[in-house]
Design a protein around this motif. Structure first.
Motif, short mmCIF file in Angstrom:
data_model
loop_
_atom_site.label_atom_id
_atom_site.label_comp_id
_atom_site.label_asym_id
_atom_site.label_seq_id
_atom_site.Cartn_x
_atom_site.Cartn_y
_atom_site.Cartn_z
N ASN A 43 15.47 16.33 7.36
CA ASN A 43 16.00 15.03 7.05
C ASN A 43 15.35 13.85 7.26
N ASP A 44 14.08 14.46 7.07
CA ASP A 44 12.98 13.48 7.65
C ASP A 44 12.48 12.67 6.01
N ILE A 45 12.35 12.03 6.63
CA ILE A 45 12.22 11.34 5.10
C ILE A 45 10.50 10.12 5.03
N PHE A 46 10.18 10.06 4.54
CA PHE A 46 8.67 9.59 3.98
C PHE A 46 8.56 9.39 2.79
N ILE A 47 7.29 8.09 2.74
CA ILE A 47 7.56 7.25 1.60
C ILE A 47 5.28 7.28 1.33
N VAL A 48 5.18 7.80 -0.34
CA VAL A 48 4.53 7.81 -0.27
C VAL A 48 4.20 6.18 -1.43
N PRO A 49 3.07 5.28 -0.97
CA PRO A 49 2.96 4.33 -1.79
C PRO A 49 2.62 4.53 -3.00
N SER A 50 2.18 3.50 -4.45
CA SER A 50 1.59 3.49 -5.52
C SER A 50 -0.06 4.29 -5.75
N TRP A 51 -0.47 4.85 -6.10
CA TRP A 51 -1.91 5.98 -6.05
C TRP A 51 -2.68 5.55 -4.75
N ASN A 52 -1.00 5.77 -3.79
CA ASN A 52 -2.34 6.90 -2.27
C ASN A 52 -2.34 8.23 -2.27
N GLU A 53 -3.37 9.31 -1.95
CA GLU A 53 -3.23 9.84 -2.33
C GLU A 53 -2.49 10.80 -1.21
N LEU A 54 -1.94 11.76 -2.34
CA LEU A 54 -0.74 13.06 -1.27
C LEU A 54 -1.54 14.26 -1.33
N ARG A 55 -1.28 14.67 0.16
CA ARG A 55 -1.79 15.97 0.09
C ARG A 55 -0.83 16.55 1.05
N ILE A 56 0.27 17.67 0.92
CA ILE A 56 1.33 18.44 1.63
C ILE A 56 1.37 19.70 1.94
N HIS A 57 1.12 20.16 2.98
CA HIS A 57 0.92 21.43 3.49
C HIS A 57 2.50 21.91 3.96
N ALA A 117 4.69 5.84 5.08
CA ALA A 117 5.49 5.97 6.57
C ALA A 117 6.19 7.26 6.74
N LEU A 118 6.42 7.67 7.78
CA LEU A 118 8.27 8.31 7.73
C LEU A 118 9.15 7.90 8.77
N TRP A 119 9.99 8.15 8.70
CA TRP A 119 11.78 8.11 9.60
C TRP A 119 11.96 9.23 9.80
N ARG A 120 11.96 10.49 11.01
CA ARG A 120 12.49 11.25 11.96
C ARG A 120 13.53 10.51 11.77
N TYR A 121 14.38 12.21 11.33
CA TYR A 121 16.48 11.22 10.65
C TYR A 121 16.37 12.15 12.41
#
Length: 348
Positions: A307-321, A48-52
């Motif tokens: 200031n945006d906040i996001f969550i990566v739960p356990s063992w979820n695959e993450l790629r950031i651009h 999930a992501l929360w926009r500041y």
């Protein structure tokens, strides 16, 4: 379990058996083993992501509706969409956005839960921990270790907003929660501001200092100015293809995590850089301090900015651009995983 054909009479006998033993508070393992011992982690938390920009106005509205004195802590909790009602952003971590208005004080208290603060907005507020005050600047990472007295205040002219990160769900799970309120709203100063950073934050320690047991960092504040300088200083050559340029905050007395249950990290991603797929067992909360980009988490894309906040739960695959030069702060329960020999990562 293997699939077997069960005759109706046998199925009925089993149901009667299960009902009978249930009255003795017993249940058959073979009916639930597959859910208890899974091939890979299956966190109920979701990305999930929360926009500041979207949570700031509800926070300001809360400032008009309830005072810091009434609320004790005026905080909007960031609840994971799949864990509503549990005051949790992951199975073990809590996150919230706290505001202290000009002239307000959030009175002193202490609790067994460990906490961190990351200032998002404002330039005059402070946190005081066990008699030492730290003026908060944007991006500063501040500790309030377990069972330390702490209060907050804002002598400035603008609202102060920061991210709170605590191990509340973990402490609740362990049935180890204790708390106390101080008889005084604010703590009398015991040490001058900046004392802990001078004693412990310059690759030196007091000559007679000995860490005791599993201890938190003796440093109260990790200034973002220093963090940023370090990230820029190591940003030469090729970045790690999964992490970019990433550092972890440490307890300078032990080299361990700042707090026994919470690890914290700072990361720089150059403009245009895209990380390769990465998984780890610790659920991680990210905050964008500079830049912008998008995080692809198990196939879902979340765009983020300052200031945006996001969550990566356990063992979820993450790629950031990263679409601009980007600095990310993050915290997780990795120290717990590592202490128990459970932590794993996967790099593709």
């Amino acid at each position: 379990m293997q699939s077997h054909t069960i005759e109706p009479e046998q199925a009925q006998a089993r149901r009667e058996y299960y009902d009978r033993i249930s009255r003795q508070n017993l249940t058959p393992l073979w009916e639930v083993l597959g859910k208890l011992v899974t091939p890979t982690p299956g966190s109920p938390a979701v990305a999930a992501l929360w926009r500041y920009a979207e949570i700031r106005e509800p926070l300001m509205e809360a400032g008009r509706l309830i005072s810091a004195a009434e609320a004790e802590r005026r905080v909007l909790i960031l609840e994971n969409p799949a864990l509503r009602g549990r005051s949790a952003i992951t199975q073990t971590l809590y996150a919230g956005v706290q505001m202290v208005l000009p002239g307000e004080v959030a009175a002193a208290h202490r609790h067994t839960q460990s906490a961190l603060r990351l200032l998002l907005e404002g330039d005059a507020a402070y946190t005081a921990v066990d008699g030492e005050r730290a003026t908060m600047h944007r991006g500063d990472f501040i500790l309030t270790p377990s069972w330390t007295w702490h209060d907050h205040g804002n002598p400035g002219t603008q609202p102060a907003v920061w991210l709170d990160g605590l191990d509340v769900p973990l402490v609740q799970f362990l049935d180890a929660s204790f708390s106390e309120r101080s008889s005084a709203a604010t703590q009398p100063p015991v040490r001058p501001e900046g004392d802990s950073l001078k004693r412990y934050g310059a690759n030196m320690l007091p000559v007679d200092y000995q860490p005791v047991g599993v201890s938190s960092s003796p440093v109260l504040v990790y200034p973002y100015e220093r963090t940023r300088e370090s990230l820029l200083g190591i940003s030469h050559g090729e970045p790690d293809e999964h992490l970019g340029f990433k550092l972890r905050y440490v307890n300078p007395a032990t080299g361990g995590s700042p707090m026994p249950t919470i690890g914290a990290y700072a990361q720089r991603l150059p403009s245009g850089f895209e990380t390769r797929p990465y998984r780890c067992t610790d659920g991680t909360v990210y905050v964008c301090l500079e830049g912008s980009g998008h995080a692809e988490i198990s196939g879902t894309t979340h765009s983020f900015g300052p200031n945006d906040i996001f969550i990566v739960p356990s063992w979820n695959e993450l790629r950031i651009h990263a679409t601009k030069d980007t600095h990310l702060f993050s915290f997780s329960d990795r120290p717990v995983h590592q202490a128990l020999g459970l932590w794993r990562e996967s790099r593709e």
